[in-house]
Design a protein around this motif. Structure first.
Motif, PDB file in Angstrom:
ATOM      1  N   LYS A 147      82.909  29.980  16.591  1.00 63.53           N
ATOM      2  CA  LYS A 147      81.886  29.278  17.636  1.00 63.53           C
ATOM      3  C   LYS A 147      82.477  28.208  18.136  1.00 63.53           C
ATOM      4  CE  LYS A 147      76.847  28.235  17.700  1.00 63.53           C
ATOM      5  NZ  LYS A 147      75.882  27.595  16.722  1.00 63.53           N
ATOM      6  N   GLY A 148      83.328  27.471  17.391  1.00 66.67           N
ATOM      7  CA  GLY A 148      83.950  26.385  18.184  1.00 66.67           C
ATOM      8  C   GLY A 148      85.010  26.665  19.034  1.00 66.67           C
ATOM      9  N   GLN A 149      85.646  27.763  19.036  1.00 66.39           N
ATOM     10  CA  GLN A 149      86.654  28.422  19.941  1.00 66.39           C
ATOM     11  C   GLN A 149      85.884  28.719  21.221  1.00 66.39           C
ATOM     12  OE1 GLN A 149      89.747  28.642  19.767  1.00 66.39           O
ATOM     13  NE2 GLN A 149      89.763  27.944  17.599  1.00 66.39           N
ATOM     14  N   MET A 150      84.676  29.258  21.034  1.00 69.10           N
ATOM     15  CA  MET A 150      83.894  29.651  22.386  1.00 69.10           C
ATOM     16  C   MET A 150      83.399  28.623  23.153  1.00 69.10           C
ATOM     17  SD  MET A 150      82.089  32.997  20.965  1.00 69.10           S
ATOM     18  CE  MET A 150      82.766  34.684  21.465  1.00 69.10           C
ATOM     19  N   LEU A 151      83.256  27.314  22.762  1.00 69.62           N
ATOM     20  CA  LEU A 151      82.722  26.192  23.565  1.00 69.62           C
ATOM     21  C   LEU A 151      83.592  25.794  24.508  1.00 69.62           C
ATOM     22  CD1 LEU A 151      81.132  24.325  20.854  1.00 69.62           C
ATOM     23  CD2 LEU A 151      79.898  25.767  22.121  1.00 69.62           C
ATOM     24  N   MET A 162      86.735  41.859  12.161  1.00 76.35           N
ATOM     25  CA  MET A 162      88.032  42.260  11.588  1.00 76.35           C
ATOM     26  C   MET A 162      88.877  41.346  10.719  1.00 76.35           C
ATOM     27  SD  MET A 162      90.231  44.836  11.388  1.00 76.35           S
ATOM     28  CE  MET A 162      91.909  45.342  11.073  1.00 76.35           C
ATOM     29  N   LYS A 163      88.846  40.224  11.452  1.00 79.47           N
ATOM     30  CA  LYS A 163      89.188  39.060  10.465  1.00 79.47           C
ATOM     31  C   LYS A 163      88.673  38.835   9.410  1.00 79.47           C
ATOM     32  CE  LYS A 163      91.464  36.688  14.398  1.00 79.47           C
ATOM     33  NZ  LYS A 163      91.375  35.620  15.456  1.00 79.47           N
ATOM     34  N   ASN A 164      87.224  38.784   9.484  1.00 75.33           N
ATOM     35  CA  ASN A 164      86.491  38.836   7.878  1.00 75.33           C
ATOM     36  C   ASN A 164      87.190  39.993   7.008  1.00 75.33           C
ATOM     37  OD1 ASN A 164      85.072  36.570   9.013  1.00 75.33           O
ATOM     38  ND2 ASN A 164      83.141  38.149   9.589  1.00 75.33           N
ATOM     39  N   ILE A 165      87.137  40.850   7.278  1.00 74.99           N
ATOM     40  CA  ILE A 165      87.767  41.979   6.287  1.00 74.99           C
ATOM     41  C   ILE A 165      89.190  41.441   5.923  1.00 74.99           C
ATOM     42  CG2 ILE A 165      88.483  44.494   5.934  1.00 74.99           C
ATOM     43  CD1 ILE A 165      86.368  45.269   8.345  1.00 74.99           C
ATOM     44  N   LEU A 166      90.013  41.023   6.427  1.00 76.34           N
ATOM     45  CA  LEU A 166      91.437  40.613   6.066  1.00 76.34           C
ATOM     46  C   LEU A 166      91.135  39.320   5.359  1.00 76.34           C
ATOM     47  CD1 LEU A 166      94.460  40.759   6.415  1.00 76.34           C
ATOM     48  CD2 LEU A 166      94.154  39.233   8.389  1.00 76.34           C
ATOM     49  N   LEU A 167      90.438  38.262   5.572  1.00 71.37           N
ATOM     50  CA  LEU A 167      90.202  37.451   4.714  1.00 71.37           C
ATOM     51  C   LEU A 167      89.664  37.740   3.398  1.00 71.37           C
ATOM     52  CD1 LEU A 167      89.916  34.110   4.673  1.00 71.37           C
ATOM     53  CD2 LEU A 167      87.345  34.386   5.547  1.00 71.37           C
ATOM     54  N   PHE A 168      88.587  38.657   3.464  1.00 73.50           N
ATOM     55  CA  PHE A 168      88.126  39.197   2.160  1.00 73.50           C
ATOM     56  C   PHE A 168      89.315  39.780   1.192  1.00 73.50           C
ATOM     57  CE2 PHE A 168      86.547  42.620  -0.384  1.00 73.50           C
ATOM     58  CZ  PHE A 168      85.673  41.937  -1.194  1.00 73.50           C
ATOM     59  N   PHE A 169      89.895  40.445   1.804  1.00 73.94           N
ATOM     60  CA  PHE A 169      91.137  41.258   1.145  1.00 73.94           C
ATOM     61  C   PHE A 169      92.328  40.085   0.596  1.00 73.94           C
ATOM     62  CE2 PHE A 169      89.913  44.999   3.189  1.00 73.94           C
ATOM     63  CZ  PHE A 169      89.667  45.830   1.771  1.00 73.94           C
ATOM     64  N   VAL A 170      92.338  38.994   1.123  1.00 77.41           N
ATOM     65  CA  VAL A 170      93.236  38.107   0.953  1.00 77.41           C
ATOM     66  C   VAL A 170      92.660  37.306  -0.111  1.00 77.41           C
ATOM     67  CG1 VAL A 170      94.199  35.745   1.520  1.00 77.41           C
ATOM     68  CG2 VAL A 170      94.607  37.780   3.049  1.00 77.41           C
ATOM     69  N   PHE A 171      91.606  37.074  -0.190  1.00 72.31           N
ATOM     70  CA  PHE A 171      90.696  36.245  -0.898  1.00 72.31           C
ATOM     71  C   PHE A 171      90.827  37.167  -2.525  1.00 72.31           C
ATOM     72  CE2 PHE A 171      86.778  35.398  -3.545  1.00 72.31           C
ATOM     73  CZ  PHE A 171      86.822  34.155  -3.838  1.00 72.31           C
ATOM     74  N   MET A 172      90.446  38.434  -2.395  1.00 73.54           N
ATOM     75  CA  MET A 172      90.363  39.368  -3.621  1.00 73.54           C
ATOM     76  C   MET A 172      92.038  39.616  -4.177  1.00 73.54           C
ATOM     77  SD  MET A 172      87.586  40.255  -4.112  1.00 73.54           S
ATOM     78  CE  MET A 172      87.785  41.553  -5.335  1.00 73.54           C
ATOM     79  N   ALA A 173      92.846  39.258  -3.180  1.00 74.41           N
ATOM     80  CA  ALA A 173      94.344  39.406  -3.978  1.00 74.41           C
ATOM     81  C   ALA A 173      94.430  38.036  -4.739  1.00 74.41           C
ATOM     82  CB  ALA A 173      95.187  39.463  -3.013  1.00 74.41           C
ATOM     83  N   PHE A 174      94.075  36.792  -4.190  1.00 76.00           N
ATOM     84  CA  PHE A 174      94.183  35.849  -4.935  1.00 76.00           C
ATOM     85  C   PHE A 174      93.301  35.753  -6.158  1.00 76.00           C
ATOM     86  CE2 PHE A 174      91.882  31.591  -5.715  1.00 76.00           C
ATOM     87  CZ  PHE A 174      93.135  30.933  -5.801  1.00 76.00           C
ATOM     88  N   MET A 175      92.185  36.241  -6.310  1.00 72.76           N
ATOM     89  CA  MET A 175      91.307  36.236  -7.427  1.00 72.76           C
ATOM     90  C   MET A 175      91.885  37.124  -8.412  1.00 72.76           C
ATOM     91  SD  MET A 175      89.244  34.063  -6.514  1.00 72.76           S
ATOM     92  CE  MET A 175      88.264  34.154  -8.126  1.00 72.76           C
ATOM     93  N   GLY A 201      82.847  34.068  -2.162  1.00 70.85           N
ATOM     94  CA  GLY A 201      83.810  33.875  -1.152  1.00 70.85           C
ATOM     95  C   GLY A 201      84.220  34.380   0.114  1.00 70.85           C
ATOM     96  N   ALA A 202      83.549  35.766   0.063  1.00 67.60           N
ATOM     97  CA  ALA A 202      83.497  36.064   1.159  1.00 67.60           C
ATOM     98  C   ALA A 202      82.207  35.675   2.303  1.00 67.60           C
ATOM     99  CB  ALA A 202      83.151  37.843   1.089  1.00 67.60           C
ATOM    100  N   ALA A 203      81.203  35.215   1.561  1.00 65.61           N
ATOM    101  CA  ALA A 203      80.183  34.769   2.382  1.00 65.61           C
ATOM    102  C   ALA A 203      80.742  33.339   2.801  1.00 65.61           C
ATOM    103  CB  ALA A 203      79.071  34.371   1.490  1.00 65.61           C
ATOM    104  N   VAL A 204      81.444  32.501   2.149  1.00 64.30           N
ATOM    105  CA  VAL A 204      81.829  31.147   2.450  1.00 64.30           C
ATOM    106  C   VAL A 204      82.945  31.560   3.693  1.00 64.30           C
ATOM    107  CG1 VAL A 204      83.119  29.202   1.911  1.00 64.30           C
ATOM    108  CG2 VAL A 204      81.337  30.239   0.392  1.00 64.30           C
ATOM    109  N   VAL A 218      81.090  32.304   6.779  1.00 61.48           N
ATOM    110  CA  VAL A 218      80.805  31.212   7.441  1.00 61.48           C
ATOM    111  C   VAL A 218      81.311  30.220   8.247  1.00 61.48           C
ATOM    112  CG1 VAL A 218      78.984  28.833   7.087  1.00 61.48           C
ATOM    113  CG2 VAL A 218      78.401  31.315   6.034  1.00 61.48           C
ATOM    114  N   VAL A 219      82.531  30.058   7.561  1.00 62.18           N
ATOM    115  CA  VAL A 219      83.522  29.218   7.974  1.00 62.18           C
ATOM    116  C   VAL A 219      84.044  30.045   9.243  1.00 62.18           C
ATOM    117  CG1 VAL A 219      86.249  28.514   7.740  1.00 62.18           C
ATOM    118  CG2 VAL A 219      84.241  28.198   5.786  1.00 62.18           C
ATOM    119  N   TYR A 220      84.326  31.495   9.232  1.00 56.36           N
ATOM    120  CA  TYR A 220      85.131  31.955  10.425  1.00 56.36           C
ATOM    121  C   TYR A 220      84.007  32.012  11.520  1.00 56.36           C
ATOM    122  CZ  TYR A 220      86.639  35.620  13.440  1.00 56.36           C
ATOM    123  OH  TYR A 220      87.343  36.381  14.288  1.00 56.36           O
ATOM    124  N   GLY A 221      82.710  31.857  11.172  1.00 52.52           N
ATOM    125  CA  GLY A 221      81.661  31.866  12.182  1.00 52.52           C
ATOM    126  C   GLY A 221      81.557  30.712  12.999  1.00 52.52           C
TER     127      GLY A 221
END
Length: 190
Positions: free
Chosen positions: A186-190, A1-14, A173-176, A179-182
């Protein structure tokens, strides 16, 4: 869900970076719409062409700046005082370029990249003479079909190119972002 939100924020910026692209034909009236439903009373809207102020709506009154750019748009700009929309009458090829609208209250900004093309007019006096007789001996080898990329005018419009560029940048941008979100997740789960 956060990836989708990030994508739309990125698209609005673009969209804010690259703006809307439009190809129009010379001689037409071209409306550039702000997307605003109304202008607040303490707000003003500025329209710029290639960075130069050409029109302003302030306190519900319109002010096309006829002397801007040595009178380039004199008598050809119409402003809607309710929405801030700008219409350019009888557009010509020298009007191609970047138009930007912004306001003072909520830092609204929108860019339009306008490309004006000329449509050739038909010859008013066509030659009434019939075509000369064709060569009786046809060429034994017909010419191969020309490569579409080498034929003038067969390429994409500036709007099409801008759309492709925006799509590629959005995908990267969505791919990056994914990856950053991933890594972040992952760092949150450790």
């Amino acid at each position: 869900m956060k990836n989708i939100l990030l994508f739309f924020v990125f698209m609005a910026f673009m969209e804010g970076v690259f703006g809307d692209s439009m190809s129009v034909t010379e001689g037409n009236d071209v409306p550039l719409k702000t997307g605003l439903s109304e202008i607040k009373t303490d707000d003003f809207i500025d329209w710029r062409f290639q960075g130069t102020l050409i029109a302003r709506v302030i306190n519900a009154s319109r002010a096309p700046l006829d002397d801007a750019l040595d009178g380039k748009f004199k008598g050809r700009l119409t402003l809607n005082i309710q929405t801030g929309d700008l219409t350019i009458s009888n557009i010509n090829t020298s009007d191609s370029g970047e138009y930007k609208v912004s306001n003072s209250v909520d830092s609204f900004s929108k860019t339009f990249n306008v490309s004006v093309s000329v449509v050739p007019k038909p010859d008013p006096n066509p030659d009434p003479k019939p075509d000369p007789k064709p060569d009786p001996k046809p060429d034994p080898k017909p010419d191969p079909k020309p490569d579409p990329e080498s034929v003038p005018g067969s390429g994409l419009s500036p709007g099409g190119i801008a759309g492709i560029v925006i799509a590629v940048i959005a995908a990267v941008g969505a791919a990056v972002g994914g990856v950053v979100y991933g890594y972040w997740k992952k760092g949150q789960m450790l």
